[in-house]
Write a protein that holds these residues in place. Structure first.
Motif, PDB file in Angstrom:
ATOM      1  N   GLU A  36       0.810  -1.220   0.000  1.00 11.83           N
ATOM      2  CA  GLU A  36       0.000   0.000   0.000  1.00 11.83           C
ATOM      3  C   GLU A  36       0.846   1.275   0.000  1.00 11.83           C
ATOM      4  OE1 GLU A  36      -3.802   1.946   2.397  1.00 11.83           O
ATOM      5  OE2 GLU A  36      -2.998  -0.015   2.992  1.00 11.83           O
ATOM      6  N   PRO A  37       1.991   1.303   0.726  1.00 12.76           N
ATOM      7  CA  PRO A  37       2.823   2.522   0.676  1.00 12.76           C
ATOM      8  C   PRO A  37       3.368   2.834  -0.711  1.00 12.76           C
ATOM      9  CG  PRO A  37       3.371   1.208   2.618  1.00 12.76           C
ATOM     10  CD  PRO A  37       2.473   0.370   1.766  1.00 12.76           C
ATOM     11  N   LEU A  83       4.744  -5.169 -11.460  1.00  5.61           N
ATOM     12  CA  LEU A  83       4.785  -5.625 -10.069  1.00  5.61           C
ATOM     13  C   LEU A  83       5.292  -7.058 -10.055  1.00  5.61           C
ATOM     14  CD1 LEU A  83       4.273  -5.353  -7.063  1.00  5.61           C
ATOM     15  CD2 LEU A  83       1.840  -5.843  -7.470  1.00  5.61           C
ATOM     16  N   ALA A  84       6.486  -7.255  -9.516  1.00  4.30           N
ATOM     17  CA  ALA A  84       7.134  -8.570  -9.449  1.00  4.30           C
ATOM     18  C   ALA A  84       6.809  -9.210  -8.111  1.00  4.30           C
ATOM     19  CB  ALA A  84       8.647  -8.427  -9.619  1.00  4.30           C
ATOM     20  N   ALA A 118      -3.184  -6.211  -2.898  1.00  2.68           N
ATOM     21  CA  ALA A 118      -4.332  -5.793  -3.700  1.00  2.68           C
ATOM     22  C   ALA A 118      -4.122  -6.162  -5.160  1.00  2.68           C
ATOM     23  CB  ALA A 118      -4.545  -4.288  -3.569  1.00  2.68           C
ATOM     24  N   GLU A 119      -5.172  -6.692  -5.772  1.00  2.98           N
ATOM     25  CA  GLU A 119      -5.084  -7.134  -7.171  1.00  2.98           C
ATOM     26  C   GLU A 119      -4.751  -5.971  -8.103  1.00  2.98           C
ATOM     27  OE1 GLU A 119      -7.899  -9.374 -10.523  1.00  2.98           O
ATOM     28  OE2 GLU A 119      -8.639  -8.996  -8.491  1.00  2.98           O
ATOM     29  N   ASP A 120      -5.201  -4.767  -7.760  1.00  7.32           N
ATOM     30  CA  ASP A 120      -4.999  -3.619  -8.642  1.00  7.32           C
ATOM     31  C   ASP A 120      -3.829  -2.737  -8.196  1.00  7.32           C
ATOM     32  OD1 ASP A 120      -6.088  -2.609  -6.331  1.00  7.32           O
ATOM     33  OD2 ASP A 120      -7.568  -1.327  -7.336  1.00  7.32           O
ATOM     34  N   ARG A 121      -2.885  -3.303  -7.415  1.00  3.32           N
ATOM     35  CA  ARG A 121      -1.803  -2.482  -6.879  1.00  3.32           C
ATOM     36  C   ARG A 121      -0.960  -1.839  -7.974  1.00  3.32           C
ATOM     37  NH1 ARG A 121      -2.506  -0.097  -3.324  1.00  3.32           N
ATOM     38  NH2 ARG A 121      -2.692  -1.752  -1.756  1.00  3.32           N
ATOM     39  N   GLY A 149      -8.125 -12.542  -3.068  1.00  2.20           N
ATOM     40  CA  GLY A 149      -9.221 -13.105  -3.835  1.00  2.20           C
ATOM     41  C   GLY A 149      -8.824 -14.074  -4.916  1.00  2.20           C
ATOM     42  N   LEU A 150      -7.508 -14.224  -5.161  1.00  2.00           N
ATOM     43  CA  LEU A 150      -7.072 -15.098  -6.251  1.00  2.00           C
ATOM     44  C   LEU A 150      -6.252 -16.279  -5.776  1.00  2.00           C
ATOM     45  CD1 LEU A 150      -6.078 -12.522  -9.029  1.00  2.00           C
ATOM     46  CD2 LEU A 150      -8.203 -13.818  -8.796  1.00  2.00           C
ATOM     47  N   LEU A 151      -5.454 -16.091  -4.746  1.00  2.00           N
ATOM     48  CA  LEU A 151      -4.514 -17.123  -4.330  1.00  2.00           C
ATOM     49  C   LEU A 151      -4.713 -17.493  -2.867  1.00  2.00           C
ATOM     50  CD1 LEU A 151      -1.294 -15.800  -6.094  1.00  2.00           C
ATOM     51  CD2 LEU A 151      -2.878 -17.532  -6.924  1.00  2.00           C
TER      52      LEU A 151
END
Length: 373
Positions: A144-145, A192-193, A180-183, A167-169
């Motif tokens: 989040e930061p 995003l790795a 978050a999925e949309d990070r 929600g996925l894993l």
């Protein structure tokens, strides 16, 4: 155009006690070879950096020798490595990382991401936003930061984190910290790795799990890869290439035998596997004594060809045919014993009955061979 290699979940120091000592040693060594493969791949593909998304080590208590060997194995790539702490090797006050630093084992080109923040690789055109685990279990989203981190506009913005996408894993992840999925979108990341999911998986075009470079579990999740990621510039879509890195292929089969063709198919599948196979096989159903002989021969050949073969036949019942029994010359009392053992396979001591029937059949076959002219 920045190009980097994304990898994760090396789990160095993992042991394989359920395997034979020879196989266990080979599987451990394969993990060190995987790091060397990654270094060679990054050099050959002219990568600007290697990003390791957590769980470099399997535990805080790995040996000093393992620590030194891990960093020695990176020597094949002279560019920067960024290593993130995960849930298995969290950046505690006293950790495997602090020990590595005291040992003087960390090369100058290896950046340890042990605190949240940004590692700027100016020459490589990358700004790496890091969300290390500083304790084994975290229940907040450490990425989040990223939404607040400022980076130079001319640098490609890459997030590096370890955990489970919400929600996925939910099933099969190691870490508890959610992501978050949309990070990638909310933090304006070009990529995003992620680490923790041991297989290769695309969450969205800008968010990927690389998976472990060398499989260590019997799970069909596309493990044994690394990702080569190329990004033209800030804001451009990443081009992600999946590259196979695995030394061994882990196969887990659950098969039921009912007719002769089932056995034929199993033997054919065994013959088609490559030598670098780790096979976990569990059989159920029924097999004749003649079929049992063929199965034993096929497994004996496989054990000599493959890295490891483990076969559980506790649920596979022996079902001698009339021809099988005739070939054993088991008349009278022996015939009665065979019939009793066949029936007892259905009960609570079925596995013992099956083993007894197999031993009896083997002894009778040996006796028959001795009396033949």
């Amino acid at each position: 155009m920045p190009r980097f290699l994304h990898t994760a979940d090396w789990q160095m120091g993992r042991t394989y006690s359920r395997f034979e000592p020879e196989d266990s040693a080979a599987l451990v060594e394969a993990r060190f070879q995987a790091i060397e493969t990654l270094a060679q791949l990054a050099t050959e593909r002219q990568c600007d950096a290697v990003l390791v998304a957590g769980d470099v080590f399997d535990a805080q208590t790995v040996s000093d020798r393992t620590i030194r060997r891990v960093f020695n194995a990176t020597s094949g790539f002279a560019g920067p490595w960024v290593m993130l702490s995960g849930n298995h090797d969290a950046a505690l006050v006293e950790s495997v990382w602090t020990r590595a630093q005291r040992l003087g084992a960390v090369p100058e080109n290896v950046h340890l991401a042990l605190q949240p923040g940004v590692i700027t690789l100016e020459t490589q055109g990358l700004a790496v936003l890091c969300a290390p685990l500083t304790q084994r279990h975290t229940y907040g989203d450490l990425t989040e930061p990223f939404t607040q981190y400022q980076t130079p506009e001319h640098l490609v913005r890459v997030g590096l984190a370890h955990g489970g996408v919400q929600g996925l894993l939910a099933e099969g992840i190691d870490a508890t910290n959610p992501i978050a999925e949309d990070r990638a979108q909310t933090a304006q990341l070009d990529y995003l790795a992620l680490g923790d999911w041991h297989g290769t998986r695309e969450i969205n075009p800008r968010t990927w799990y690389s998976g472990t470079p060398e499989p260590e579990r019997f799970r069909n999740n596309d493990a044994g890869n690394a990702l080569i990621v190329s990004i033209e510039g800030p804001g451009d879509a990443p081009q992600v290439e999946v590259v196979e890195t695995a030394r061994y292929q882990w196969q887990q089969w659950r098969l039921s035998l009912a007719v002769e063709s089932d056995l034929e198919q199993l033997i054919g599948r065994l013959e088609a596997l490559p030598p670098a196979t780790v096979l976990d096989l569990r059989l159920s159903g029924e097999i004749t004594l003649a079929g049992e002989d063929r199965l034993n021969q096929a497994l004996s050949i496989a054990e000599a060809r493959f890295r490891s073969v483990r076969c559980d036949r506790s649920e596979l019942q022996l079902a001698p045919t009339e021809d099988d029994i005739a070939a054993l010359h088991a008349d009278g009392y022996l015939g009665t014993v065979i019939d009793a053992l066949r029936e007892r396979q259905e009960g609570e001591d079925g596995e013992s009955a099956r083993d007894a029937l197999a031993i009896l059949a083997s002894l009778l076959k040996d006796d028959n061979r001795e009396v033949q002219p």
